[in-house]
Motif scaffolding. Structure first.
Motif, PDB file in Angstrom:
ATOM      1  N   ASP A  87      48.025  15.860 -28.914  1.00 39.60           N
ATOM      2  CA  ASP A  87      48.689  15.566 -30.194  1.00 39.60           C
ATOM      3  C   ASP A  87      49.209  16.835 -30.859  1.00 39.60           C
ATOM      4  OD1 ASP A  87      48.170  12.948 -29.779  1.00 39.60           O
ATOM      5  OD2 ASP A  87      46.501  12.802 -31.197  1.00 39.60           O
ATOM      6  N   GLY A  88      48.395  17.901 -30.837  1.00 38.28           N
ATOM      7  CA  GLY A  88      48.831  19.147 -31.454  1.00 38.28           C
ATOM      8  C   GLY A  88      50.038  19.742 -30.745  1.00 38.28           C
TER       9      GLY A  88
ATOM     10  N   LEU B  57      56.695  10.071 -28.480  1.00 42.25           N
ATOM     11  CA  LEU B  57      55.435   9.952 -29.220  1.00 42.25           C
ATOM     12  C   LEU B  57      55.019   8.492 -29.359  1.00 42.25           C
ATOM     13  CD1 LEU B  57      55.990  12.620 -32.031  1.00 42.25           C
ATOM     14  CD2 LEU B  57      54.411  12.751 -30.107  1.00 42.25           C
TER      15      LEU B  57
ATOM     16  N   ASN C   1      60.539  11.608 -30.910  1.00 39.60           N
ATOM     17  CA  ASN C   1      59.922  10.498 -31.642  1.00 39.60           C
ATOM     18  C   ASN C   1      59.624   9.325 -30.723  1.00 39.60           C
ATOM     19  OD1 ASN C   1      59.343  11.031 -34.360  1.00 39.60           O
ATOM     20  ND2 ASN C   1      61.505  10.928 -34.923  1.00 39.60           N
TER      21      ASN C   1
ATOM     22  N   TYR D   8      52.366  18.097 -29.079  1.00 35.39           N
ATOM     23  CA  TYR D   8      53.552  17.302 -29.387  1.00 35.39           C
ATOM     24  C   TYR D   8      54.004  17.501 -30.837  1.00 35.39           C
ATOM     25  CZ  TYR D   8      54.131  14.749 -25.034  1.00 35.39           C
ATOM     26  OH  TYR D   8      54.403  14.415 -23.726  1.00 35.39           O
ATOM     27  N   ASP D   9      53.058  17.678 -31.738  1.00 43.01           N
ATOM     28  CA  ASP D   9      53.436  17.975 -33.126  1.00 43.01           C
ATOM     29  C   ASP D   9      54.169  19.311 -33.204  1.00 43.01           C
ATOM     30  OD1 ASP D   9      52.299  15.639 -34.006  1.00 43.01           O
ATOM     31  OD2 ASP D   9      50.388  16.566 -34.592  1.00 43.01           O
ATOM     32  N   ASP D  10      53.691  20.305 -32.436  1.00 38.87           N
ATOM     33  CA  ASP D  10      54.365  21.601 -32.407  1.00 38.87           C
ATOM     34  C   ASP D  10      55.755  21.474 -31.790  1.00 38.87           C
ATOM     35  OD1 ASP D  10      54.190  24.594 -32.697  1.00 38.87           O
ATOM     36  OD2 ASP D  10      54.509  24.473 -30.537  1.00 38.87           O
TER      37      ASP D  10
ATOM     38  N   HIS E 201      55.574  16.983 -21.803  1.00 41.36           N
ATOM     39  CA  HIS E 201      55.594  18.031 -22.826  1.00 41.36           C
ATOM     40  C   HIS E 201      56.110  19.346 -22.260  1.00 41.36           C
ATOM     41  CE1 HIS E 201      53.823  21.451 -25.025  1.00 41.36           C
ATOM     42  NE2 HIS E 201      54.127  20.736 -26.102  1.00 41.36           N
TER      43      HIS E 201
ATOM     44  N   TYR F 182      57.672  18.790 -31.857  1.00 44.48           N
ATOM     45  CA  TYR F 182      58.536  18.125 -32.838  1.00 44.48           C
ATOM     46  C   TYR F 182      58.965  19.098 -33.933  1.00 44.48           C
ATOM     47  CZ  TYR F 182      60.247  14.562 -36.049  1.00 44.48           C
ATOM     48  OH  TYR F 182      61.045  13.805 -36.885  1.00 44.48           O
ATOM     49  N   ASP F 183      58.045  19.979 -34.336  1.00 43.25           N
ATOM     50  CA  ASP F 183      58.395  20.984 -35.336  1.00 43.25           C
ATOM     51  C   ASP F 183      59.488  21.915 -34.810  1.00 43.25           C
ATOM     52  OD1 ASP F 183      57.807  22.577 -37.871  1.00 43.25           O
ATOM     53  OD2 ASP F 183      57.361  24.082 -36.335  1.00 43.25           O
TER      54      ASP F 183
END
Length: 331
Positions: A229-230, A215, A212, A232-234, A148, A236-237
């Protein structure tokens, strides 16, 4: 070559030889990073043999022009991403060469470590290492934190390059609607920006697939830590925003290019109307005097000096008109 080892989030060793990597990977709570800058095939072969790296992935790590991707192999995941940097300024007027600098970074992601391979030193790994070290608690979560930190730094570089291109396009728009601005400079800068955006788009858009894939493969490489998770979501955003921003800039520079052509046509029409108006005004006395054959004595009439005088008047007026038209970019 740079090597670093963390245990329970704390750095415990650095600059150890490649021969010790496999042993240190077996230690409980250990996290390993190996960085190879422009490595020879012998170094990669040694490391691949020690850690069981896939031969195809090793070949991709040293092959030029690989696209950004993430591939799952039997014992590791292989990543290829590109860091970007836009050189500041434009010291050379009319420069058409792209200012965008891309640096390829390949990574072998193991259950307890990451091996990065760079083709050159244009990308500095110091900010990545600083990001890893500033949060020891995050490193306790395993190799996912290292991946990350690397990807987040690369994506931040994409944002910086995109922001600078956005500012350059805004400056180009101001120059575009300046009637006294140099049209050639607008064309050159438009061409260069389009070229830079095409190059940037090639490395930014595939990042969605890379993130993707990471993940999907996270749970295969390590015990899944929901704390990441948060993050990686950030990440990806951010990748989605970078992709959308790049596409919008591409549309903007296309609009600037088409607008420049339209403005050039409009300015040409204005010039043609002016020239046509003056031609019509001059044509009236010319037609009248020519039709009636008017010919009156002028200074130097019937003398050799008169020929030279009339030729000088014609030449002088022609030069004056040429200078005026050239300054107005009519010719």
């Amino acid at each position: 070559m740079t090597t670093r080892q963390w245990r329970d989030g704390q750095a415990v060793a650095s600059d150890f030889p490649l021969s010790e990597v496999s042993e240190r990977l077996e230690e409980d709570g250990s996290l390993i990073w190996v960085d190879l800058c422009d490595p020879g095939r012998a170094h990669l072969a040694e490391l691949a043999g020690e850690l069981g790296l896939d031969s195809h992935a090793v070949e991709d790590a040293v092959t030029a022009y690989e696209r950004p991707k993430a591939t799952r192999h039997a014992r590791h995941t292989f990543l290829t991403v590109y860091a970007t940097r836009l050189d500041p300024g434009d010291p050379t007027p009319g420069r058409r060469e792209s200012r965008l600098v891309t640096s390829r970074i390949s990574a072998f992601v193991l259950p307890r470590g990451i091996i990065t391979v760079r083709s050159d030193d244009t990308f500095d790994m110091a900010p990545v290492l600083e990001r890893w070290n500033e949060d020891p608690e995050l490193l306790r979560l395993g190799v996912g934190a290292l991946v990350h930190g690397l990807l987040d730094t690369v994506v931040d570089g994409h944002f910086e390059a995109i922001q600078r291109l956005d500012d350059a396009i805004e400056g180009l728009e101001d120059l575009l609607f300046d009637d006294r601005g140099p049209s050639h400079e607008v064309q050159v800068r438009t061409y260069r920006l389009r070229k830079e955006l095409v190059e940037l788009r090639r490395v930014v858009l595939p990042m969605r697939e890379v993130v993707n894939a990471v993940l999907r493969h996270r749970s295969e490489l390590e015990g899944r830590h929901t704390e990441l998770d948060g993050s990686y979501d950030d990440l990806y955003d951010h990748v989605l925003r970078a992709s959308e921003w790049t596409e919008s800039l591409r549309d903007m520079i296309t609009t600037v290019f088409e607008t420049n052509l339209s403005l050039q046509d409009a300015r040409l029409n204005t010039v043609m109307k002016k020239l046509t108006g003056w031609a019509a005004i001059i044509a009236v006395p010319t037609a009248v005097t020519g039709w009636f054959g008017q010919n009156v004595p002028y200074p130097g009439f019937g003398k050799g000096s008169g020929v030279l005088m009339s030729a000088g008047v014609i030449l002088g007026i022609g030069v004056v008109l040429y200078i005026v038209f050239k300054r107005k970019s009519w010719i």
